[in-house]
Motif scaffolding. Structure first.
Motif, PDB file in Angstrom:
ATOM      1  N   GLY A 256       0.788  -1.230   0.000  1.00  0.00           N
ATOM      2  CA  GLY A 256       0.000   0.000   0.000  1.00  0.00           C
ATOM      3  C   GLY A 256       0.816   1.274   0.000  1.00  0.00           C
ATOM      4  N   ASN A 257       2.110   1.180   0.249  1.00  0.00           N
ATOM      5  CA  ASN A 257       2.933   2.383   0.220  1.00  0.00           C
ATOM      6  C   ASN A 257       3.030   2.942  -1.203  1.00  0.00           C
ATOM      7  OD1 ASN A 257       3.709   2.806   2.923  1.00  0.00           O
ATOM      8  ND2 ASN A 257       5.244   1.191   2.786  1.00  0.00           N
ATOM      9  N   PRO A 258       3.160   4.259  -1.335  1.00  0.00           N
ATOM     10  CA  PRO A 258       3.318   4.855  -2.665  1.00  0.00           C
ATOM     11  C   PRO A 258       4.565   4.327  -3.365  1.00  0.00           C
ATOM     12  CG  PRO A 258       2.807   6.540  -1.032  1.00  0.00           C
ATOM     13  CD  PRO A 258       3.106   5.274  -0.279  1.00  0.00           C
ATOM     14  N   THR A 259       4.436   4.138  -4.668  1.00  0.00           N
ATOM     15  CA  THR A 259       5.551   3.727  -5.516  1.00  0.00           C
ATOM     16  C   THR A 259       5.811   4.765  -6.590  1.00  0.00           C
ATOM     17  OG1 THR A 259       5.070   1.402  -5.140  1.00  0.00           O
ATOM     18  CG2 THR A 259       6.401   1.903  -7.055  1.00  0.00           C
ATOM     19  N   VAL A 260       4.736   5.313  -7.156  1.00  0.00           N
ATOM     20  CA  VAL A 260       4.820   6.323  -8.214  1.00  0.00           C
ATOM     21  C   VAL A 260       3.824   7.423  -7.878  1.00  0.00           C
ATOM     22  CG1 VAL A 260       4.496   6.801 -10.679  1.00  0.00           C
ATOM     23  CG2 VAL A 260       5.403   4.581  -9.949  1.00  0.00           C
ATOM     24  N   VAL A 261       4.281   8.669  -7.966  1.00  0.00           N
ATOM     25  CA  VAL A 261       3.363   9.792  -7.810  1.00  0.00           C
ATOM     26  C   VAL A 261       3.123  10.443  -9.164  1.00  0.00           C
ATOM     27  CG1 VAL A 261       3.988  10.268  -5.402  1.00  0.00           C
ATOM     28  CG2 VAL A 261       5.208  11.455  -7.241  1.00  0.00           C
ATOM     29  N   ALA A 262       1.980  11.080  -9.276  1.00  0.00           N
ATOM     30  CA  ALA A 262       1.681  11.931 -10.428  1.00  0.00           C
ATOM     31  C   ALA A 262       1.924  13.364  -9.976  1.00  0.00           C
ATOM     32  CB  ALA A 262       0.242  11.738 -10.882  1.00  0.00           C
ATOM     33  N   THR A 263       2.641  14.109 -10.788  1.00  0.00           N
ATOM     34  CA  THR A 263       3.089  15.450 -10.411  1.00  0.00           C
ATOM     35  C   THR A 263       2.615  16.477 -11.430  1.00  0.00           C
ATOM     36  OG1 THR A 263       5.067  14.436  -9.458  1.00  0.00           O
ATOM     37  CG2 THR A 263       5.150  16.786  -9.824  1.00  0.00           C
TER      38      THR A 263
ATOM     39  N   ALA B 113       9.992  -3.556 -20.045  1.00  0.00           N
ATOM     40  CA  ALA B 113      11.230  -4.338 -20.178  1.00  0.00           C
ATOM     41  C   ALA B 113      12.186  -4.049 -19.025  1.00  0.00           C
ATOM     42  CB  ALA B 113      11.898  -4.035 -21.518  1.00  0.00           C
ATOM     43  N   ALA B 114      12.260  -2.791 -18.609  1.00  0.00           N
ATOM     44  CA  ALA B 114      13.123  -2.444 -17.474  1.00  0.00           C
ATOM     45  C   ALA B 114      12.625  -3.136 -16.205  1.00  0.00           C
ATOM     46  CB  ALA B 114      13.175  -0.930 -17.280  1.00  0.00           C
ATOM     47  N   LEU B 115      11.327  -3.115 -15.985  1.00  0.00           N
ATOM     48  CA  LEU B 115      10.779  -3.780 -14.801  1.00  0.00           C
ATOM     49  C   LEU B 115      11.021  -5.285 -14.849  1.00  0.00           C
ATOM     50  CD1 LEU B 115       7.486  -1.741 -14.441  1.00  0.00           C
ATOM     51  CD2 LEU B 115       9.409  -1.774 -12.814  1.00  0.00           C
ATOM     52  N   GLU B 116      10.889  -5.878 -16.020  1.00  0.00           N
ATOM     53  CA  GLU B 116      11.130  -7.321 -16.162  1.00  0.00           C
ATOM     54  C   GLU B 116      12.579  -7.681 -15.857  1.00  0.00           C
ATOM     55  OE1 GLU B 116       9.893  -8.242 -20.150  1.00  0.00           O
ATOM     56  OE2 GLU B 116       7.803  -7.774 -19.691  1.00  0.00           O
ATOM     57  N   ARG B 117      13.514  -6.801 -16.178  1.00  0.00           N
ATOM     58  CA  ARG B 117      14.933  -7.076 -15.960  1.00  0.00           C
ATOM     59  C   ARG B 117      15.391  -6.716 -14.549  1.00  0.00           C
ATOM     60  NH1 ARG B 117      14.126  -6.282 -21.198  1.00  0.00           N
ATOM     61  NH2 ARG B 117      15.541  -7.045 -22.790  1.00  0.00           N
TER      62      ARG B 117
ATOM     63  N   PRO C 241       6.546  -4.733  -7.796  1.00  0.00           N
ATOM     64  CA  PRO C 241       5.522  -4.223  -6.884  1.00  0.00           C
ATOM     65  C   PRO C 241       4.703  -5.334  -6.245  1.00  0.00           C
ATOM     66  CG  PRO C 241       4.825  -3.914  -9.148  1.00  0.00           C
ATOM     67  CD  PRO C 241       6.245  -4.423  -9.193  1.00  0.00           C
ATOM     68  N   GLU C 242       4.788  -6.541  -6.769  1.00  0.00           N
ATOM     69  CA  GLU C 242       4.050  -7.662  -6.197  1.00  0.00           C
ATOM     70  C   GLU C 242       4.756  -8.285  -4.988  1.00  0.00           C
ATOM     71  OE1 GLU C 242       4.395  -7.828  -9.837  1.00  0.00           O
ATOM     72  OE2 GLU C 242       2.537  -6.666  -9.847  1.00  0.00           O
ATOM     73  N   LYS C 243       6.014  -7.941  -4.787  1.00  0.00           N
ATOM     74  CA  LYS C 243       6.753  -8.470  -3.636  1.00  0.00           C
ATOM     75  C   LYS C 243       7.288  -7.284  -2.848  1.00  0.00           C
ATOM     76  CE  LYS C 243      10.441 -11.420  -2.110  1.00  0.00           C
ATOM     77  NZ  LYS C 243      11.738 -11.959  -2.406  1.00  0.00           N
ATOM     78  N   CYS C 244       6.684  -7.044  -1.707  1.00  0.00           N
ATOM     79  CA  CYS C 244       7.035  -5.868  -0.916  1.00  0.00           C
ATOM     80  C   CYS C 244       8.477  -5.944  -0.431  1.00  0.00           C
ATOM     81  CB  CYS C 244       6.105  -5.742   0.284  1.00  0.00           C
ATOM     82  SG  CYS C 244       6.470  -4.273   1.259  1.00  0.00           S
ATOM     83  N   ARG C 245       9.169  -4.818  -0.581  1.00  0.00           N
ATOM     84  CA  ARG C 245      10.536  -4.708  -0.066  1.00  0.00           C
ATOM     85  C   ARG C 245      10.663  -3.483   0.828  1.00  0.00           C
ATOM     86  NH1 ARG C 245      13.477  -6.654  -5.220  1.00  0.00           N
ATOM     87  NH2 ARG C 245      12.876  -8.814  -5.136  1.00  0.00           N
ATOM     88  N   CYS C 246       9.530  -3.020   1.328  1.00  0.00           N
ATOM     89  CA  CYS C 246       9.556  -1.926   2.298  1.00  0.00           C
ATOM     90  C   CYS C 246      10.147  -2.486   3.587  1.00  0.00           C
ATOM     91  CB  CYS C 246       8.147  -1.397   2.544  1.00  0.00           C
ATOM     92  SG  CYS C 246       7.372  -0.703   1.070  1.00  0.00           S
ATOM     93  N   ASP C 247      10.781  -1.643   4.387  1.00  0.00           N
ATOM     94  CA  ASP C 247      11.375  -2.116   5.633  1.00  0.00           C
ATOM     95  C   ASP C 247      10.354  -2.833   6.502  1.00  0.00           C
ATOM     96  OD1 ASP C 247      13.854  -1.136   4.933  1.00  0.00           O
ATOM     97  OD2 ASP C 247      13.571   0.751   5.980  1.00  0.00           O
ATOM     98  N   ASP C 248       9.168  -2.277   6.597  1.00  0.00           N
ATOM     99  CA  ASP C 248       8.073  -2.876   7.341  1.00  0.00           C
ATOM    100  C   ASP C 248       6.820  -2.633   6.515  1.00  0.00           C
ATOM    101  OD1 ASP C 248       6.197  -3.807   9.120  1.00  0.00           O
ATOM    102  OD2 ASP C 248       6.649  -2.360  10.689  1.00  0.00           O
TER     103      ASP C 248
END
Length: 180
Positions: free
Chosen positions: A38-45, A151-155, A160-167
């Motif tokens: 649920g944490n933000p990953t991409v913002v719209a600016t 392609a960049a995300l694949e490599r 985003p499907e596997k959380c890597r946030c500290d908590d």
């Protein structure tokens, strides 16, 4: 003006984004993509920041693990490989041009800025310049819209499907609790 696909950011979300960036978030009009937790990953600016500066990067990657993964890809020379794919595959080039046009249309919902007219991000539509911007667009728009971002995300080692946030989710929950 059409309605954007995301609600305006909450105070709690802006605090999380500011913590992710290590500075105050500027001109954020929405959270365009989120981590599994649920944490933000991409913002719209906004295309013009509050101080008046033109800002072409409508979809801005903020998640620390995602930005680190894109930096690693850039450092390992993936950009020339993706540039070659763009140059050699007419289908990829056409899809990349369409991604550029979609990006501009999304940003235009929040105003036109003459200084950045026709400029999207990441080198679109003709080159590969910034994987951070391209991955941000791919995450916000969804799979199949930006072929180079996909392609960049694949490599990358990040997803985003596997959380890597500290908590997982803690940053947003803590801020929401402190503002309640």
């Amino acid at each position: 003006m059409t309605t954007p696909p995301f609600p305006a950011p909450t105070t709690a979300e802006l605090a999380v984004v500011s913590a992710q960036l290590g500075r105050t978030a500027r001109g954020v009009v929405g959270i365009a993509a989120r981590c599994e937790c649920g944490n933000p990953t991409v913002v719209a600016t906004t295309p013009r920041l509050p101080d008046g500066t033109p800002f072409p990067t409508f979809y801005y990657l903020t998640h620390p693990a995602a930005t680190a993964a894109m930096s690693t890809l850039e450092a390992t020379q993936v950009m020339p490989e993706l540039s070659a794919l763009l140059a050699e595959d007419d289908g990829v080039a056409a899809a990349y041009l369409a991604a550029h046009e979609a990006y501009l249309a999304d940003r235009a919902q929040f105003g036109e800025v003459s200084e950045i007219d026709g400029i999207s991000a990441g080198g679109m539509p003709s080159r590969v310049k910034c994987l951070h911007a391209l991955a941000g667009h791919a995450l916000a728009a969804g799979p199949g819209v930006n072929p180079i971002g996909d392609a960049a995300l694949e490599r990358s080692t990040w997803s985003p499907e596997k959380c890597r946030c500290d908590d997982p989710g803690a940053a947003l929950r803590d801020v929401e609790a402190s503002t309640a």
